[in-house]
Motif scaffolding. Structure first.
Motif, PDB file in Angstrom:
ATOM      1  N   ASP A   1      39.395  41.092  47.504  1.00 18.95           N
ATOM      2  CA  ASP A   1      40.116  42.341  48.172  1.00 18.95           C
ATOM      3  C   ASP A   1      40.009  43.619  48.863  1.00 18.95           C
ATOM      4  O   ASP A   1      38.803  43.805  48.875  1.00 18.95           O
ATOM      5  CB  ASP A   1      40.915  42.432  46.672  1.00 18.95           C
ATOM      6  CG  ASP A   1      39.950  43.576  45.624  1.00 18.95           C
ATOM      7  OD1 ASP A   1      38.923  43.488  46.240  1.00 18.95           O
ATOM      8  OD2 ASP A   1      40.324  42.860  44.594  1.00 18.95           O
ATOM      9  N   GLU A   2      40.967  44.264  48.672  1.00 19.92           N
ATOM     10  CA  GLU A   2      41.255  45.231  49.810  1.00 19.92           C
ATOM     11  C   GLU A   2      39.822  46.542  49.032  1.00 19.92           C
ATOM     12  O   GLU A   2      38.902  46.794  49.311  1.00 19.92           O
ATOM     13  CB  GLU A   2      42.081  46.139  49.726  1.00 19.92           C
ATOM     14  CG  GLU A   2      41.829  47.316  50.767  1.00 19.92           C
ATOM     15  CD  GLU A   2      43.401  47.898  51.414  1.00 19.92           C
ATOM     16  OE1 GLU A   2      43.557  49.165  51.057  1.00 19.92           O
ATOM     17  OE2 GLU A   2      43.927  47.072  51.974  1.00 19.92           O
ATOM     18  N   GLN A   3      39.668  46.347  47.636  1.00 18.53           N
ATOM     19  CA  GLN A   3      39.240  46.539  46.992  1.00 18.53           C
ATOM     20  C   GLN A   3      37.460  46.321  47.266  1.00 18.53           C
ATOM     21  O   GLN A   3      36.602  47.556  46.925  1.00 18.53           O
ATOM     22  CB  GLN A   3      38.935  46.783  45.492  1.00 18.53           C
ATOM     23  CG  GLN A   3      37.967  48.100  44.538  1.00 18.53           C
ATOM     24  CD  GLN A   3      38.299  48.468  43.338  1.00 18.53           C
ATOM     25  OE1 GLN A   3      39.639  47.479  42.560  1.00 18.53           O
ATOM     26  NE2 GLN A   3      37.211  49.081  42.479  1.00 18.53           N
ATOM     27  N   GLN A   4      37.340  45.307  46.849  1.00 18.32           N
ATOM     28  CA  GLN A   4      36.157  44.439  47.000  1.00 18.32           C
ATOM     29  C   GLN A   4      35.594  45.118  48.962  1.00 18.32           C
ATOM     30  O   GLN A   4      34.176  44.949  48.933  1.00 18.32           O
ATOM     31  CB  GLN A   4      36.366  42.975  46.768  1.00 18.32           C
ATOM     32  CG  GLN A   4      36.291  42.911  45.106  1.00 18.32           C
ATOM     33  CD  GLN A   4      36.377  41.698  45.905  1.00 18.32           C
ATOM     34  OE1 GLN A   4      37.360  41.255  45.829  1.00 18.32           O
ATOM     35  NE2 GLN A   4      35.991  40.892  43.873  1.00 18.32           N
ATOM     36  N   THR A   5      36.427  44.930  49.584  1.00 23.21           N
ATOM     37  CA  THR A   5      35.740  44.839  51.136  1.00 23.21           C
ATOM     38  C   THR A   5      35.541  46.014  51.489  1.00 23.21           C
ATOM     39  O   THR A   5      34.456  46.753  52.014  1.00 23.21           O
ATOM     40  CB  THR A   5      37.137  44.890  51.737  1.00 23.21           C
ATOM     41  OG1 THR A   5      37.844  43.311  51.678  1.00 23.21           O
ATOM     42  CG2 THR A   5      37.563  44.724  53.592  1.00 23.21           C
ATOM     43  N   ARG A   6      36.651  47.305  50.875  1.00 25.58           N
ATOM     44  CA  ARG A   6      35.918  49.113  50.853  1.00 25.58           C
ATOM     45  C   ARG A   6      34.124  48.582  50.336  1.00 25.58           C
ATOM     46  O   ARG A   6      33.999  49.574  51.200  1.00 25.58           O
ATOM     47  CB  ARG A   6      37.154  49.931  49.211  1.00 25.58           C
ATOM     48  CG  ARG A   6      36.241  51.514  50.392  1.00 25.58           C
ATOM     49  CD  ARG A   6      37.209  51.893  49.776  1.00 25.58           C
ATOM     50  NE  ARG A   6      38.470  52.079  49.931  1.00 25.58           N
ATOM     51  CZ  ARG A   6      39.131  52.764  50.526  1.00 25.58           C
ATOM     52  NH1 ARG A   6      38.591  53.649  52.274  1.00 25.58           N
ATOM     53  NH2 ARG A   6      40.596  52.483  51.298  1.00 25.58           N
ATOM     54  N   GLY A   7      34.334  48.257  49.034  1.00 23.99           N
ATOM     55  CA  GLY A   7      32.825  48.375  48.521  1.00 23.99           C
ATOM     56  C   GLY A   7      31.645  47.826  50.166  1.00 23.99           C
ATOM     57  O   GLY A   7      30.397  48.079  50.002  1.00 23.99           O
TER      58      GLY A   7
END
Length: 180
Positions: free
Chosen positions: A42-48
């Motif tokens: 998801d977007e949070q995992q991608t940001r990380g």
């Protein structure tokens, strides 16, 4: 900041506006089919992930580039160099890898981008060996590895996902011999 240009692409460091389009790439099950255990992100995992990639630039002097289409400015995905800590048996090593959105498949863009990353690794960072790792069955990635001049050196299983992978490699001497 390192930026590489190819005829169709700009390979550059990451920006905040790259998070959403990269998250869209990571959310596609077909794109992620051959990545680790096949899970989407998801977007949070991608940001990380992007934050980790940027940290690797700071600590290693290389990392994963955002791949931008020159003609449109669209983010296609990534390519670049990283340490394959997920497969300890090949360490010490630097891996060239790539991940592009499906709309960018089949056009030679991954090969073009990865070739620029390999050139950067050998010519700018003085690496002596670059590997690439693909899950068994990922024929498209293996074709790219072959086009890069790499050859298979082992087949093994990743400890984290339990999936079978093939490790390809290219030495700096082989690169110099074929880059003429």
């Amino acid at each position: 900041m390192v930026t590489l240009e190819t005829p169709r692409l700009i390979l550059r460091r990451w920006r905040e506006e790259d998070v959403a389009p990269m998250a869209a790439v990571n959310a596609d099950p077909e794109v992620m089919r051959w990545i680790r255990d096949g899970s989407v992100r998801d977007e949070q995992q991608t940001r990380g992930g992007i934050q980790a990639w940027e940290s690797e630039w700071e600590s290693q002097g290389f990392g994963l580039f955002a791949v931008e289409i020159r003609s449109t400015g669209e983010l296609a995905g990534f390519t670049g160099l990283s340490v394959p800590t997920f497969l300890p048996e090949v360490l010490p090593a630097v891996e060239v890898g790539w991940r592009l959105g499906r709309s960018h498949w089949g056009q030679g863009l991954a090969t073009e981008a990865a070739a620029a990353a390999v050139r950067f690794g050998f010519e700018e960072r003085g690496l002596v060996r670059i590997v690439s790792i693909a899950q068994v069955g990922n024929d498209a990635s293996e074709r790219i590895m072959t086009k890069l001049g790499m050859h298979p050196v082992r087949e093994t299983v990743t400890p984290t996902s339990g999936r079978r992978v093939r490790v390809f490699e290219l030495s700096s001497d082989q690169y110099v011999a074929t880059a003429r």
